[in-house]
Every structure is written in structure tokens, then in C-alpha cells.
Design a protein around this motif. Structure first.
Motif, PDB file in Angstrom:
ATOM      1  N   ILE A  53     -24.715 -33.581  29.694  1.00  0.00           N
ATOM      2  CA  ILE A  53     -24.752 -32.358  29.384  1.00  0.00           C
ATOM      3  C   ILE A  53     -26.472 -32.069  29.123  1.00  0.00           C
ATOM      4  CG2 ILE A  53     -24.368 -32.919  26.948  1.00  0.00           C
ATOM      5  CD1 ILE A  53     -22.807 -30.276  26.785  1.00  0.00           C
ATOM      6  N   SER A  54     -26.891 -30.897  29.330  1.00  0.00           N
ATOM      7  CA  SER A  54     -28.074 -30.553  28.935  1.00  0.00           C
ATOM      8  C   SER A  54     -27.936 -29.305  28.091  1.00  0.00           C
ATOM      9  CB  SER A  54     -28.820 -29.999  30.126  1.00  0.00           C
ATOM     10  OG  SER A  54     -28.382 -29.065  30.920  1.00  0.00           O
ATOM     11  N   SER A  55     -29.197 -28.729  27.655  1.00  0.00           N
ATOM     12  CA  SER A  55     -29.240 -27.854  26.619  1.00  0.00           C
ATOM     13  C   SER A  55     -28.495 -26.407  26.865  1.00  0.00           C
ATOM     14  CB  SER A  55     -30.909 -27.341  26.311  1.00  0.00           C
ATOM     15  OG  SER A  55     -31.243 -26.549  27.388  1.00  0.00           O
ATOM     16  N   LEU A  58     -25.006 -27.541  25.485  1.00  0.00           N
ATOM     17  CA  LEU A  58     -25.060 -27.489  24.327  1.00  0.00           C
ATOM     18  C   LEU A  58     -25.163 -26.167  23.748  1.00  0.00           C
ATOM     19  CD1 LEU A  58     -27.948 -30.334  23.834  1.00  0.00           C
ATOM     20  CD2 LEU A  58     -25.354 -30.621  23.349  1.00  0.00           C
ATOM     21  N   PRO A  83     -25.703 -41.929  26.190  1.00  0.00           N
ATOM     22  CA  PRO A  83     -26.585 -41.009  26.175  1.00  0.00           C
ATOM     23  C   PRO A  83     -26.248 -39.696  26.024  1.00  0.00           C
ATOM     24  CG  PRO A  83     -27.064 -42.031  28.423  1.00  0.00           C
ATOM     25  CD  PRO A  83     -25.912 -42.517  27.765  1.00  0.00           C
ATOM     26  N   VAL A  84     -24.998 -39.092  25.978  1.00  0.00           N
ATOM     27  CA  VAL A  84     -24.315 -37.886  25.810  1.00  0.00           C
ATOM     28  C   VAL A  84     -24.246 -37.949  24.132  1.00  0.00           C
ATOM     29  CG1 VAL A  84     -22.124 -36.449  25.336  1.00  0.00           C
ATOM     30  CG2 VAL A  84     -23.110 -37.255  27.877  1.00  0.00           C
ATOM     31  N   SER A  86     -26.428 -39.468  22.248  1.00  0.00           N
ATOM     32  CA  SER A  86     -27.899 -39.325  21.690  1.00  0.00           C
ATOM     33  C   SER A  86     -28.024 -37.908  21.635  1.00  0.00           C
ATOM     34  CB  SER A  86     -28.511 -39.996  22.722  1.00  0.00           C
ATOM     35  OG  SER A  86     -28.343 -41.529  22.779  1.00  0.00           O
ATOM     36  N   VAL A  87     -27.918 -37.340  23.043  1.00  0.00           N
ATOM     37  CA  VAL A  87     -28.134 -35.829  23.040  1.00  0.00           C
ATOM     38  C   VAL A  87     -27.620 -35.013  21.625  1.00  0.00           C
ATOM     39  CG1 VAL A  87     -27.783 -33.811  24.429  1.00  0.00           C
ATOM     40  CG2 VAL A  87     -28.847 -35.782  25.476  1.00  0.00           C
ATOM     41  N   ILE A  90     -29.721 -35.742  18.856  1.00  0.00           N
ATOM     42  CA  ILE A  90     -31.136 -35.332  18.673  1.00  0.00           C
ATOM     43  C   ILE A  90     -31.080 -33.808  18.286  1.00  0.00           C
ATOM     44  CG2 ILE A  90     -33.127 -34.924  20.075  1.00  0.00           C
ATOM     45  CD1 ILE A  90     -32.269 -37.487  21.525  1.00  0.00           C
ATOM     46  N   SER A  91     -29.917 -33.095  18.976  1.00  0.00           N
ATOM     47  CA  SER A  91     -29.832 -31.618  18.611  1.00  0.00           C
ATOM     48  C   SER A  91     -29.459 -31.413  17.463  1.00  0.00           C
ATOM     49  CB  SER A  91     -28.915 -31.072  19.743  1.00  0.00           C
ATOM     50  OG  SER A  91     -29.204 -31.554  21.127  1.00  0.00           O
ATOM     51  N   GLY A  92     -29.057 -32.233  16.531  1.00  0.00           N
ATOM     52  CA  GLY A  92     -28.523 -32.388  15.300  1.00  0.00           C
ATOM     53  C   GLY A  92     -27.159 -31.514  14.925  1.00  0.00           C
ATOM     54  N   PHE A  93     -26.483 -31.569  16.110  1.00  0.00           N
ATOM     55  CA  PHE A  93     -25.155 -31.122  16.068  1.00  0.00           C
ATOM     56  C   PHE A  93     -24.198 -32.010  15.329  1.00  0.00           C
ATOM     57  CE2 PHE A  93     -24.546 -28.130  20.004  1.00  0.00           C
ATOM     58  CZ  PHE A  93     -25.915 -27.519  19.900  1.00  0.00           C
ATOM     59  N   ARG A  95     -24.541 -32.538  12.292  1.00  0.00           N
ATOM     60  CA  ARG A  95     -24.687 -32.150  11.184  1.00  0.00           C
ATOM     61  C   ARG A  95     -23.901 -30.980  10.959  1.00  0.00           C
ATOM     62  NH1 ARG A  95     -30.210 -32.614  11.952  1.00  0.00           N
ATOM     63  NH2 ARG A  95     -30.933 -34.640  11.412  1.00  0.00           N
ATOM     64  N   ILE A  96     -23.625 -30.199  12.116  1.00  0.00           N
ATOM     65  CA  ILE A  96     -22.956 -28.905  12.086  1.00  0.00           C
ATOM     66  C   ILE A  96     -21.395 -28.993  12.663  1.00  0.00           C
ATOM     67  CG2 ILE A  96     -24.803 -27.408  11.710  1.00  0.00           C
ATOM     68  CD1 ILE A  96     -24.866 -27.018  14.763  1.00  0.00           C
TER      69      ILE A  96
ATOM     70  N   TYR B  38     -30.491 -40.693  32.830  1.00  0.00           N
ATOM     71  CA  TYR B  38     -30.193 -39.235  31.974  1.00  0.00           C
ATOM     72  C   TYR B  38     -31.387 -38.735  31.500  1.00  0.00           C
ATOM     73  CZ  TYR B  38     -27.045 -36.491  29.137  1.00  0.00           C
ATOM     74  OH  TYR B  38     -26.296 -35.816  28.902  1.00  0.00           O
ATOM     75  N   LEU B  42     -32.578 -34.899  32.963  1.00  0.00           N
ATOM     76  CA  LEU B  42     -32.571 -34.006  31.763  1.00  0.00           C
ATOM     77  C   LEU B  42     -34.053 -33.223  31.810  1.00  0.00           C
ATOM     78  CD1 LEU B  42     -30.613 -33.484  28.612  1.00  0.00           C
ATOM     79  CD2 LEU B  42     -33.356 -33.364  28.315  1.00  0.00           C
ATOM     80  N   GLU B  46     -34.598 -29.378  32.449  1.00  0.00           N
ATOM     81  CA  GLU B  46     -35.128 -28.448  31.245  1.00  0.00           C
ATOM     82  C   GLU B  46     -36.453 -27.811  31.618  1.00  0.00           C
ATOM     83  OE1 GLU B  46     -33.160 -27.788  29.017  1.00  0.00           O
ATOM     84  OE2 GLU B  46     -31.931 -29.378  28.741  1.00  0.00           O
ATOM     85  N   THR B  97     -33.219 -28.056  13.688  1.00  0.00           N
ATOM     86  CA  THR B  97     -32.007 -28.862  14.040  1.00  0.00           C
ATOM     87  C   THR B  97     -31.367 -29.308  12.515  1.00  0.00           C
ATOM     88  OG1 THR B  97     -33.245 -30.848  13.897  1.00  0.00           O
ATOM     89  CG2 THR B  97     -32.635 -29.772  16.109  1.00  0.00           C
ATOM     90  N   LEU B 109     -33.335 -25.638  22.496  1.00  0.00           N
ATOM     91  CA  LEU B 109     -33.212 -27.046  22.293  1.00  0.00           C
ATOM     92  C   LEU B 109     -33.771 -27.964  23.429  1.00  0.00           C
ATOM     93  CD1 LEU B 109     -29.406 -27.161  21.217  1.00  0.00           C
ATOM     94  CD2 LEU B 109     -31.423 -28.102  19.959  1.00  0.00           C
ATOM     95  N   LEU B 113     -35.123 -31.775  23.314  1.00  0.00           N
ATOM     96  CA  LEU B 113     -34.437 -32.721  24.048  1.00  0.00           C
ATOM     97  C   LEU B 113     -35.860 -33.880  24.822  1.00  0.00           C
ATOM     98  CD1 LEU B 113     -31.161 -31.258  25.015  1.00  0.00           C
ATOM     99  CD2 LEU B 113     -31.716 -32.991  23.323  1.00  0.00           C
TER     100      LEU B 113
END
Lengths: 112, 139
Positions: A53-55, A58, A83-84, A86-87, A90-93, A95-96, B38, B42, B46, B97, B109, B113
Motif C-alpha cells: 500500500i502506498s500513500s 492510505l 513493510p505494510v 511499517s508504512v 510511519i504515517s502515524g495511523f 495513533r488514530i 517495498y 514505493l 510516490e 502524523t 504522506l 514515507l
């Protein structure tokens, strides 16, 4: 990429398989909206078979979480790995949006 | 040992399926770890998406040049385009973030990334073109 919807006692589980990138993120958004419909009490996205998955993807997850939040429908994610995972971090998801190790844990939390 | 790949693709989102496939094949041949493959795929997606959206040319009207070099120690990625000057690492907005769900902005984002997943990322403007170089170390 494919989204498969399953129902577990009022909780809707959307299993996402394959790759979500900028070329298919609109299709991803459409498939999620179709899967969730209007009557789900809680939603779990099972990302165990999500390879990439990329931005762009997300962005869709965030949009869907916001839309469901406005309808007071709980959403959580489960089974992220490698890696999914990690992504998403890193995006802080993390936390939400609630992220659970596996589907059993996600369903237990959603059913409460 | 090293291997490389050079591709010229039109600045269209649909063109990148072929890029991803070619880079993944290179990664398999070069035995990249999953996180290296990956990060490289990516980073290319991006950066190239940014060029298509912010490059200032109509979609499909210009070309993006992509070069990937794999050595024993690193995967090096270069992206060049003839669009208007744009330094993604300086000009793209930094996402918050830490923000709660209701306040979280949609988007922004991608470059974040890339910055975190790649070990090096730099930009230069040269000969009227944007050059982005990124490195992912293999250890």
C-alpha cells in the motif's frame, strides 16, 4: 486488489487482498464503500493479505475512517505484517485507528 | 556485482504498473530483502505520482526517466523529469502524523514515507530538469 466482505455478529470484516497503489486507489475506495454499506455497527479491515500500500491507499483508509467516525461506526485494522505494518506506523495511523494483531483480537474488541 | 534498469515512461499514473513489475523483477534477481523491494517500489511510485500531479505538464505529454542500480550494498534510484522546478523534500508539505483523526489532513504522506523508508534522498535541478536520487541500503 480485491475487497471481500464477511459478517460476524454485526461486525463487518473487509478482507483486503493484493496491492493498493495510485493506479487502483479509486477502485479500492469504491469497493470499501460497497462492502461497508449503511448498516454496519462496527468495521474491521483485515489487511493480512495486503502485499503493498502506498500513500494513495492510505489516503483512502483515512477517508473511510473519517466517514465511519462521523457515523459513529467503530473501525479497526488487523493482521498487518512486514513493510505494510511499517508504512501504517510511519504515517502515524496507529495513533488514530485501533490496530490489532489478528482478527480474533479485533472482533473481540469490536464486539464490546 | 551490480545490475541496473533504465526506463522512460509517459507522465501518466497508468504507466507505473509496468515500472513496478520491472523493478520487482530486478529485486528478485538481485535477491533484495522484502523491505528493500517495498521501499524502492514505493519511493518510485510516490515520486513519479508527484511529477504527474505537480510537474505542470498535461498527463501523458512528457516523460519521466527512471534508473535503478542494484549493488551488493545498496539500491539506488534516480528519477528525472523536465517539469517545472519542484523539490519534493523541501516543497511538499510535511504531514502532521500526531493529529487526531478528525483533524488529520488527507494526503501529504507520500514524501514523508519516502523520507523515512529510504536512507538517502536528495534533489537537484540540472540542465532544466528535476533530478531526485534516493538510496536504500541493503544491510
Amino acid at each position: 486488489m480485491n475487497v471481500q466482505a464477511e459478517h460476524h455478529d454485526g461486525v463487518l470484516v473487509a478482507k483486503v487482498e493484493g496491492r493498493v497503489d495510485s493506479s487502483n486507489s479509486q477502485d479500492f475506495e469504491r469497493q470499501l464503500h460497497e462492502a461497508f454499506g449503511d448498516d454496519a455497527g462496527a468495521v474491521v479491515m483485515d489487511l493480512g493479505q495486503l502485499a503493498y500500500i502506498s500513500s494513495a491507499g492510505l489516503r483512502v483508509v483515512l477517508l473511510v475512517a473519517k466517514t465511519l467516525g462521523q457515523r459513529n461506526v467503530g473501525i479497526s485494522l488487523c493482521s498487518l505484517s512486514g513493510p505494510v505494518q511499517s508504512v501504517f506506523e510511519i504515517s502515524g495511523f496507529n495513533r488514530i485507528i485501533q490496530i490489532h494483531e489478528n482478527r480474533t483480537a479485533a472482533l473481540a474488541a469490536a464486539g464490546k | 556485482m551490480s545490475a541496473s534498469l533504465t526506463l522512460r515512461v509517459p507522465n501518466r499514473i497508468e504507466a507505473f504498473a509496468g515500472v513496478t513489475e520491472a523493478v520487482e523483477t530486478l529485486g528478485r534477481e538481485e535477491d533484495w530483502a522484502p523491505d528493500v523491494a517495498y521501499a524502492v517500489v514505493l519511493a518510485l511510485e510516490e515520486l513519479a505520482t508527484n511529477v504527474v500531479r505537480h510537474g505542470g505538464s498535461e498527463e501523458g505529454a512528457s516523460e519521466i526517466e527512471i534508473k535503478v542500480v542494484s549493488t551488493d550494498t545498496e539500491a539506488r534510484v534516480e528519477v528525472r523529469d523536465g517539469g517545472k522546478p519542484f523539490d519534493p523534500f523541501r516543497d511538499a508539505p510535511e504531514p502532521d502524523t500526531e493529529a487526531v483523526l478528525e483533524d488529520r489532513k488527507i494526503g501529504g504522506l507520500g514524501v514523508h514515507l519516502v523520507r523515512v523508508l529510504m536512507d538517502e534522498a536528495c534533489y537537484r535541478r540540472e540542465g532544466g530538469r528535476n533530478h531526485v536520487t534516493m538510496v536504500k541500503r541493503r544491510s
